[in-house]
Motif scaffolding. Structure first.
Motif, PDB file in Angstrom:
ATOM      1  N   LEU A 135       7.956 -59.808  42.888  1.00  0.00           N
ATOM      2  CA  LEU A 135       6.335 -59.450  43.218  1.00  0.00           C
ATOM      3  C   LEU A 135       5.979 -58.194  42.124  1.00  0.00           C
ATOM      4  CD1 LEU A 135       6.408 -59.400  47.226  1.00  0.00           C
ATOM      5  CD2 LEU A 135       5.132 -60.846  45.409  1.00  0.00           C
ATOM      6  N   ILE A 136       6.928 -57.270  41.807  1.00  0.00           N
ATOM      7  CA  ILE A 136       6.774 -56.169  40.981  1.00  0.00           C
ATOM      8  C   ILE A 136       6.565 -56.804  39.650  1.00  0.00           C
ATOM      9  CG2 ILE A 136       7.637 -54.141  39.766  1.00  0.00           C
ATOM     10  CD1 ILE A 136       6.321 -53.625  42.587  1.00  0.00           C
ATOM     11  N   GLY A 137       7.317 -57.719  39.215  1.00  0.00           N
ATOM     12  CA  GLY A 137       7.470 -58.397  37.848  1.00  0.00           C
ATOM     13  C   GLY A 137       5.968 -59.204  37.696  1.00  0.00           C
ATOM     14  N   SER A 138       5.750 -59.920  38.593  1.00  0.00           N
ATOM     15  CA  SER A 138       4.638 -60.850  38.625  1.00  0.00           C
ATOM     16  C   SER A 138       3.222 -59.889  38.449  1.00  0.00           C
ATOM     17  CB  SER A 138       4.506 -61.845  39.924  1.00  0.00           C
ATOM     18  OG  SER A 138       5.736 -62.705  39.864  1.00  0.00           O
ATOM     19  N   GLY A 139       3.203 -58.988  39.160  1.00  0.00           N
ATOM     20  CA  GLY A 139       1.985 -58.034  39.434  1.00  0.00           C
ATOM     21  C   GLY A 139       1.754 -57.365  38.012  1.00  0.00           C
ATOM     22  N   HIS A 140       3.022 -56.927  37.447  1.00  0.00           N
ATOM     23  CA  HIS A 140       2.855 -56.321  36.238  1.00  0.00           C
ATOM     24  C   HIS A 140       2.387 -57.222  35.002  1.00  0.00           C
ATOM     25  CE1 HIS A 140       4.676 -53.933  32.810  1.00  0.00           C
ATOM     26  NE2 HIS A 140       4.141 -53.394  33.209  1.00  0.00           N
ATOM     27  N   LEU A 141       3.018 -58.579  34.990  1.00  0.00           N
ATOM     28  CA  LEU A 141       2.537 -59.324  33.884  1.00  0.00           C
ATOM     29  C   LEU A 141       0.886 -59.695  34.366  1.00  0.00           C
ATOM     30  CD1 LEU A 141       5.301 -61.991  34.069  1.00  0.00           C
ATOM     31  CD2 LEU A 141       4.655 -60.353  32.040  1.00  0.00           C
ATOM     32  N   LEU A 142       0.508 -59.595  35.443  1.00  0.00           N
ATOM     33  CA  LEU A 142      -0.999 -59.930  35.632  1.00  0.00           C
ATOM     34  C   LEU A 142      -1.813 -58.844  35.214  1.00  0.00           C
ATOM     35  CD1 LEU A 142      -1.111 -61.604  39.519  1.00  0.00           C
ATOM     36  CD2 LEU A 142      -1.591 -62.710  37.317  1.00  0.00           C
ATOM     37  N   ALA A 143      -1.089 -57.571  35.415  1.00  0.00           N
ATOM     38  CA  ALA A 143      -2.021 -56.182  34.781  1.00  0.00           C
ATOM     39  C   ALA A 143      -1.828 -56.057  33.372  1.00  0.00           C
ATOM     40  CB  ALA A 143      -1.465 -55.230  35.826  1.00  0.00           C
ATOM     41  N   ALA A 144      -0.696 -56.517  32.931  1.00  0.00           N
ATOM     42  CA  ALA A 144      -0.419 -55.991  31.605  1.00  0.00           C
ATOM     43  C   ALA A 144      -1.682 -56.484  30.379  1.00  0.00           C
ATOM     44  CB  ALA A 144       0.813 -56.474  30.988  1.00  0.00           C
ATOM     45  N   GLY A 145      -1.981 -55.632  29.871  1.00  0.00           N
ATOM     46  CA  GLY A 145      -3.056 -55.760  28.673  1.00  0.00           C
ATOM     47  C   GLY A 145      -4.600 -55.993  29.285  1.00  0.00           C
ATOM     48  N   SER A 146      -4.779 -55.999  30.560  1.00  0.00           N
ATOM     49  CA  SER A 146      -5.990 -56.360  31.071  1.00  0.00           C
ATOM     50  C   SER A 146      -6.593 -55.584  32.106  1.00  0.00           C
ATOM     51  CB  SER A 146      -6.099 -57.855  31.499  1.00  0.00           C
ATOM     52  OG  SER A 146      -5.285 -58.021  32.740  1.00  0.00           O
TER      53      SER A 146
END
Length: 193
Positions: free
Chosen positions: A161-172
């Protein structure tokens, strides 16, 4: 600011200024001068309270980690209320508010900062590791209540969940709530009772 004038809550004032600079200019724009100018204090104020700039940054990250401890307690207390997916979506949205993503980028960008943080957070990536532990604690509480499967591997679900959330948030910036909920629901898959 005149010399000799007492500044209330100087650490928090400097931390808040650092976050504003980090959001505006990124990790490369975060300097002691930029922080003190943003805070409206003399540069010496930062160095009076911290050994050097990396010491200040380490204290900033550690302060934000400590704030997660309060959030972890509140999240565990939410077990049994609302929906598991809703509680996790809200927690992830809070974790990945824009400044948290910027702090993670800062830790990646500064070798000396990572080295100092290893003294207090020896494993994983500071802030994200503690956020993962927060989610795992919540998932254990939900498992104990029977709201997720007894055999659910919370120690795999939480970092996923942390990795997925971070990917969604990174850069945007902060992740879109609907997209975040979709990911949480998919990761939980068949474990929600």
């Amino acid at each position: 600011m005149p010399t000799g004038v007492a500044i209330r809550d100087v650490r928090e004032q400097l931390f808040a200024a650092a976050e504003r600079v980090l959001l505006r200019a990124g990790a490369s724009g975060l300097t002691s001068r930029a922080v003190t100018e943003e805070a409206g204090v003399a540069k010496g104020v930062l160095h009076r309270h911290f050994a050097d700039f990396d010491d200040f940054l380490a204290a900033l990250v550690e302060d934000r980690i400590a704030r997660l401890a309060d959030r972890a307690e509140a999240l565990r207390a939410a077990a049994g209320t609302g929906t598991v997916a809703g509680n996790l979506t809200d927690a992830l949205a809070e974790i990945f508010e824009t400044v948290a993503v910027s702090i993670v980028a800062l830790v990646f960008a500064r070798d000396a900062l990572r080295e100092r943080l290893r003294r207090t957070t020896p494993a994983g990536l500071p802030l994200l590791t503690e956020a993962g532990a927060m989610l795992a604690g919540y998932l254990r509480a939900e498992r104990d209540l029977g709201r997720i499967a007894a055999d659910a591997d919370v120690d795999v679900l939480a970092p996923t969940l942390i990795g997925s959330g971070h990917l969604l948030a990174a850069g945007s910036g902060a992740p879109d709530a609907a997209e975040l909920r979709r990911v949480v629901t998919a990761v939980l898959g068949g474990v929600v009772a």
